[in-house]
Design an enzyme around this catalytic site. Structure first.
Site, PDB file in Angstrom:
ATOM      1  CD  GLU A 114      35.561  45.442 -66.214  1.00  0.00           C
ATOM      2  OE1 GLU A 114      34.555  45.295 -65.498  1.00  0.00           O
ATOM      3  OE2 GLU A 114      36.462  44.603 -66.276  1.00  0.00           O
ATOM      4  NE  ARG A 161      27.589  39.201 -58.955  1.00  0.00           N
ATOM      5  CZ  ARG A 161      28.827  39.295 -59.440  1.00  0.00           C
ATOM      6  NH1 ARG A 161      29.346  40.477 -59.715  1.00  0.00           N
ATOM      7  NH2 ARG A 161      29.543  38.210 -59.658  1.00  0.00           N
TER       8      ARG A 161
HETATM    9  P1  IMP Z   1      41.827  43.350 -62.781  1.00  0.00           P
HETATM   10  O1  IMP Z   1      41.887  42.406 -63.950  1.00  0.00           O
HETATM   11  O2  IMP Z   1      42.879  43.036 -61.754  1.00  0.00           O
HETATM   12  O3  IMP Z   1      41.841  44.804 -63.182  1.00  0.00           O
HETATM   13  O4  IMP Z   1      40.472  43.045 -62.023  1.00  0.00           O
HETATM   14  C1  IMP Z   1      39.256  43.419 -62.538  1.00  0.00           C
HETATM   15  C2  IMP Z   1      38.147  42.483 -62.128  1.00  0.00           C
HETATM   16  O5  IMP Z   1      38.393  41.847 -60.866  1.00  0.00           O
HETATM   17  C3  IMP Z   1      36.875  43.276 -61.951  1.00  0.00           C
HETATM   18  O6  IMP Z   1      36.128  43.302 -63.157  1.00  0.00           O
HETATM   19  C4  IMP Z   1      36.177  42.548 -60.830  1.00  0.00           C
HETATM   20  O7  IMP Z   1      35.376  41.508 -61.349  1.00  0.00           O
HETATM   21  C5  IMP Z   1      37.288  41.952 -60.011  1.00  0.00           C
HETATM   22  N1  IMP Z   1      37.655  42.818 -58.871  1.00  0.00           N
HETATM   23  C6  IMP Z   1      38.770  43.560 -58.728  1.00  0.00           C
HETATM   24  N2  IMP Z   1      38.781  44.219 -57.569  1.00  0.00           N
HETATM   25  C7  IMP Z   1      37.611  43.897 -56.947  1.00  0.00           C
HETATM   26  C8  IMP Z   1      37.026  44.273 -55.688  1.00  0.00           C
HETATM   27  O8  IMP Z   1      37.561  45.058 -54.884  1.00  0.00           O
HETATM   28  N3  IMP Z   1      35.807  43.741 -55.406  1.00  0.00           N
HETATM   29  C9  IMP Z   1      35.164  42.875 -56.246  1.00  0.00           C
HETATM   30  N4  IMP Z   1      35.688  42.502 -57.430  1.00  0.00           N
HETATM   31  C10 IMP Z   1      36.904  43.001 -57.781  1.00  0.00           C
END
Ligand code: IMP
Length: 178
Positions: free
Chosen positions: A102, A168
């Site tokens: 991830e 990216r």
């Molecule tokens: P979670 O489900 O809240 O843990 O979020 C995970 C996903 O959200 C990651 O795989 C990213 O695609 C996106 N994400 C979370 N935080 C960030 C960030 O600070 N920048 C860019 N994408 C993020």
């Protein structure tokens, strides 16, 4: 260049390209020691983890497979919004050791969804590698085995991570200013 602009927002360099490279080498070393001899499939989560997956996997010294899946979310969902499904499975993961790759773990909703799916598909063992982790946002208790960097609860871009699709390709990681 320490500060950049993407669309309407400013970002400041948080982690350099060199630091990322060094840390990935360390994680690869640990994985090479711990998982050697097992039947391992690395599972990259698209889109964000594509660079990390490539840089980590090229440093794996035992014979292993890599595959990628993509999360399809409901339109308009935030990072913590509901997740529809994981698409693109083309690898049989039954009885395999899976290393999920991830980009970032924030609330943990995404990783929980992936871990549940891997259980349904009867993976033998699941390890999680995440380049970035925001401990103060995390609301799950799934263990993260290989974490690159713990970072503050700020929005970050670069090295695979995007802001509205951009950023990216930045070699370093930048945090939102303000
Ligand atoms: P979670 O489900 O809240 O843990 O979020 C995970 C996903 O959200 C990651 O795989 C990213 O695609 C996106 N994400 C979370 N935080 C960030 C960030 O600070 N920048 C860019 N994408 C993020």
């Amino acid at each position: 260049m320490n500060e950049i602009r993407i669309l309407d927002k400013n970002f400041r360099e948080l982690i350099t390209e060199q630091a990322i490279k060094k840390r990935i080498e360390e994680l690869a070393r640990q994985i090479n020691i711990e998982l050697e001899g097992k039947d391992v499939v690395f599972l990259g989560i698209l889109n964000g983890a594509f660079l990390f997956a490539a840089d980590l996997f090229r440093r794996i010294e035992f014979s292993a497979k890599i595959s990628f899946v993509k999360l399809a979310s409901y339109e308009g969902a935030s990072s913590s919004g509901s997740i529809k499904e994981l698409i693109g499975w083309n690898e049989d993961i039954k009885n395999k050791t899976i290393v999920v790759i991830e980009d970032i773990v924030d609330t943990g909703n995404t990783i929980e969804c992936i871990v549940n799916e891997l259980a349904i598909r009867k993976a033998h063992e699941v390890r999680i590698a995440s380049l970035f982790f925001k401990p103060s946002a995390y609301i799950k208790d799934i263990r993260l085995d290989y974490v690159g960097f713990e970072i503050p609860n700020d929005f970050v871009v670069g090295y695979g991570l995007d802001y509205n699709g951009y950023g990216r390709n930045l070699p370093s990681v930048y945090a939102l200013v303000g």
